[in-house]
Design a protein around this motif. Structure first.
Motif, PDB file in Angstrom:
ATOM      1  N   SER A 199      37.021  44.783  48.946  1.00 11.38           N
ATOM      2  CA  SER A 199      37.806  44.714  47.713  1.00 11.38           C
ATOM      3  C   SER A 199      38.705  45.931  47.518  1.00 11.38           C
ATOM      4  CB  SER A 199      36.902  44.500  46.504  1.00 11.38           C
ATOM      5  OG  SER A 199      36.108  45.625  46.309  1.00 11.38           O
ATOM      6  N   VAL A 203      42.795  40.654  44.888  1.00  8.60           N
ATOM      7  CA  VAL A 203      41.978  39.681  44.149  1.00  8.60           C
ATOM      8  C   VAL A 203      41.408  40.335  42.906  1.00  8.60           C
ATOM      9  CG1 VAL A 203      39.951  38.186  44.259  1.00  8.60           C
ATOM     10  CG2 VAL A 203      41.362  38.547  46.295  1.00  8.60           C
ATOM     11  N   ARG A 204      41.700  39.758  41.770  1.00 11.93           N
ATOM     12  CA  ARG A 204      41.220  40.345  40.505  1.00 11.93           C
ATOM     13  C   ARG A 204      40.421  39.305  39.738  1.00 11.93           C
ATOM     14  NH1 ARG A 204      41.891  45.792  39.844  1.00 11.93           N
ATOM     15  NH2 ARG A 204      42.417  46.061  42.013  1.00 11.93           N
ATOM     16  N   ILE A 205      39.252  39.681  39.268  1.00 11.99           N
ATOM     17  CA  ILE A 205      38.493  38.789  38.396  1.00 11.99           C
ATOM     18  C   ILE A 205      38.434  39.473  37.045  1.00 11.99           C
ATOM     19  CG2 ILE A 205      36.390  37.424  38.159  1.00 11.99           C
ATOM     20  CD1 ILE A 205      35.769  38.068  41.072  1.00 11.99           C
ATOM     21  N   THR A 206      38.871  38.792  36.023  1.00 12.28           N
ATOM     22  CA  THR A 206      39.032  39.372  34.684  1.00 12.28           C
ATOM     23  C   THR A 206      39.558  40.810  34.762  1.00 12.28           C
ATOM     24  OG1 THR A 206      36.738  40.177  34.571  1.00 12.28           O
ATOM     25  CG2 THR A 206      37.137  37.992  33.667  1.00 12.28           C
ATOM     26  N   SER A 261      38.510  44.531  40.347  1.00 10.52           N
ATOM     27  CA  SER A 261      38.302  44.169  41.745  1.00 10.52           C
ATOM     28  C   SER A 261      36.948  43.468  41.856  1.00 10.52           C
ATOM     29  CB  SER A 261      38.294  45.430  42.604  1.00 10.52           C
ATOM     30  OG  SER A 261      37.178  46.224  42.267  1.00 10.52           O
ATOM     31  N   VAL A 262      36.722  42.793  42.982  1.00  4.80           N
ATOM     32  CA  VAL A 262      35.452  42.081  43.157  1.00  4.80           C
ATOM     33  C   VAL A 262      34.288  43.056  43.011  1.00  4.80           C
ATOM     34  CG1 VAL A 262      34.067  40.658  44.712  1.00  4.80           C
ATOM     35  CG2 VAL A 262      36.567  40.491  44.754  1.00  4.80           C
ATOM     36  N   PHE A 312      33.769  44.044  39.461  1.00  4.86           N
ATOM     37  CA  PHE A 312      33.320  42.890  38.689  1.00  4.86           C
ATOM     38  C   PHE A 312      31.816  42.692  38.868  1.00  4.86           C
ATOM     39  CE2 PHE A 312      32.400  38.323  38.412  1.00  4.86           C
ATOM     40  CZ  PHE A 312      32.778  38.105  37.089  1.00  4.86           C
TER      41      PHE A 312
END
Ligand code: PHE
Length: 451
Positions: free
Chosen positions: A366, A373-376, A379-380, A383
């Protein structure tokens, strides 16, 4: 224990000392060295330490005792501990929350453990010191962004863990902790003493011990302290439940739990005494955040006399501390798989290790390949890290408080804890029933911004 396949013959720690060493091994980890130093650095040093002490005493310790009582009583694994009396009740999912949590923690924890192994081997071979010309900021960022290397180091750490856990409770986990824990304690003390001899180091001691009273009552500091206590002790993830299922007769839970809470806290403080005086002696920033260990410290090691030896010790220590924590994180799911399937210990360890590896790959990548890649918004890696630390650990902690404090009868949990009929027992019971869950709830509400 209707739905459990009882392992035969039942595994057990060789002695109370073996059990206590293994649980301290689980508690003492990257959290004490890497996470504690930067969280303390960001939250006012000495002020943080005071609030942290209270968090361990009022929230951490009661839950550790609660988990141990549940483990001894359930005597099989995380799932059984919550479902012994009512196998069909929704409480059986509480154990699975912990099992899932452990695999998720393992997935990102092993990534940092892998960085640390890479730095350790680099310090031993000398490659780490040659990298100085590029500056450690560049060195670190280039490494964690590499599309392959972090995955390889992640694999190496998980493979080591699987080998130890596959060896069993007494011959694998206990033996490894008996060797590694004394070494860890010795090297952190040596490093702290060495650090104290550096000119200008007194500022580091002041930073850690002289509180800035303005910072003590800040909500932010309290929330950070409780979060750190949870992570550092490793509560809410059924580690103490699982390890207590193998407890030897005659082990006294309250005493073991107190030893663990004190040992874990002392270790973090001594690690702080190894790190901060050196950081101040070289005029570096104590609030450098997560990069403190991997960018700031190597620079310092390079500059100080005998620094390369100190560097080998430090990264060896970080790696070994991570390893003893990874053993418990793997043992929780392994124990549950073992008791609920026909798999043997070795296969269960390999399979669970593979799941953690696959889940860990996105975290390992990540900072490079998957940095887009972003979740909310995170980075993973962040997150998973924040999700687990801020929500899953507290949820696990509350489940322990509610089950041990409200669902089971007072007589039952008191006798399982070994505190029946004592004043300490009554205090513990109310801390577990009321104080701990309320504090955890406040922290979670604050994290989601509801306060
Ligand atoms: N306590 C470990 C550390 O401080 C991490 C951990 C968390 C271990 C949860 C087990 C369970 O590094």
């Amino acid at each position: 224990m209707s739905e459990n396949r009882a392992p035969s013959p039942r595994e057990q720690w060789g002695s109370s000392t073996g059990f206590v060493l293994a649980t301290i091994g689980s508690a003492v980890g990257i959290g004490n060295i890497w996470r504690f130093s930067y969280v303390a650095g960001e939250n006012g040093g000495g002020a943080f330490l005071i609030v942290y002490g209270f968090s361990v005493l009022l929230v951490g310790l009661p839950i550790v005792i609660g988990e141990m009582a549940l483990g001894r009583r359930g005597a099989a694994d995380a799932v059984a501990a919550f479902a012994r009396d009512m196998p069909r009740s929704p409480w059986r999912y509480a154990g699975w929350v912990a099992v899932l949590g452990c695999v998720l923690i393992l997935s990102f924890y092993a990534v940092v453990a892998g960085w640390s192994l890479k730095y350790f081997t680099g310090a031993v071979s000398g490659a780490l010191w040659k990298a100085a010309s590029e500056g450690y900021g560049g060195y670190y960022r280039e490494f964690i962004a590499d599309p392959l290397a972090p995955v390889g180091w992640l694999f190496a750490m998980l493979a080591l863990t699987v080998i130890i856990v596959a060896g069993g409770i007494r011959r694998g986990i206990e033996v490894a902790n008996r060797i590694l824990m004394p070494l860890l304690a010795l090297s952190i003390v040596v490093l702290a003493i060495y650090s104290a001899t550096l000119p200008g180091s007194a500022k580091g001691w002041e930073f850690l011990f002289l509180p800035d009273w303005n910072a003590v009552l800040k909500g932010r500091v309290i929330v950070a302290a409780i979060g750190q206590a949870f992570f550092s002790l490793g509560i809410g993830m059924a580690v103490f439940i699982t390890y207590s299922a193998y407890i030897a007769p005659g082990t006294r839970i309250p005493r073991a739990a107190a030893t663990i809470a004190i040992g874990d806290t002392l270790f973090a403080v001594v690690a702080g005494l190894a790190i901060f005086p050196a950081v101040f002696a070289f005029g570096m920033n104590p609030a450098a955040g997560p990069e403190l260990a991997f960018i700031t410290l190597p620079q310092i090691f390079l500059a100080m006399p005998y620094g390369r030896i100190a560097g080998i010790m430090f990264f060896g220590l970080l790696t070994a501390a991570a390893l003893t924590s990874m053993m418990s994180l793997l043992e929780v799911p392994v124990a549950s798989v073992l008791h609920r399937s026909r798999l043997g210990r070795r296969l269960a360890a390999i399979l669970t290790g593979c799941v953690a590896f696959v889940l860990g790959i996105p975290s390992a990548l990540s900072f490079g390949l998957l940095s887009g890649v972003r979740i909310t918004g995170s980075s993973v890696f962040d997150f998973v890290n924040h999700g687990v630390s801020n929500y899953l650990l507290p949820l696990g902690g509350i489940l322990v408080c509610v089950y041990a404090g409200w669902v089971l009868s007072r007589t039952e949990i008191m006798s399982a804890s070994g505190l029946s009929g004592t004043a300490a027992g009554v205090t513990w019971y109310w801390l577990l029933r009321l104080v701990a869950p309320v504090m955890i709830l406040l922290v979670v509400l604050d994290t989601v911004g509801a306060l």
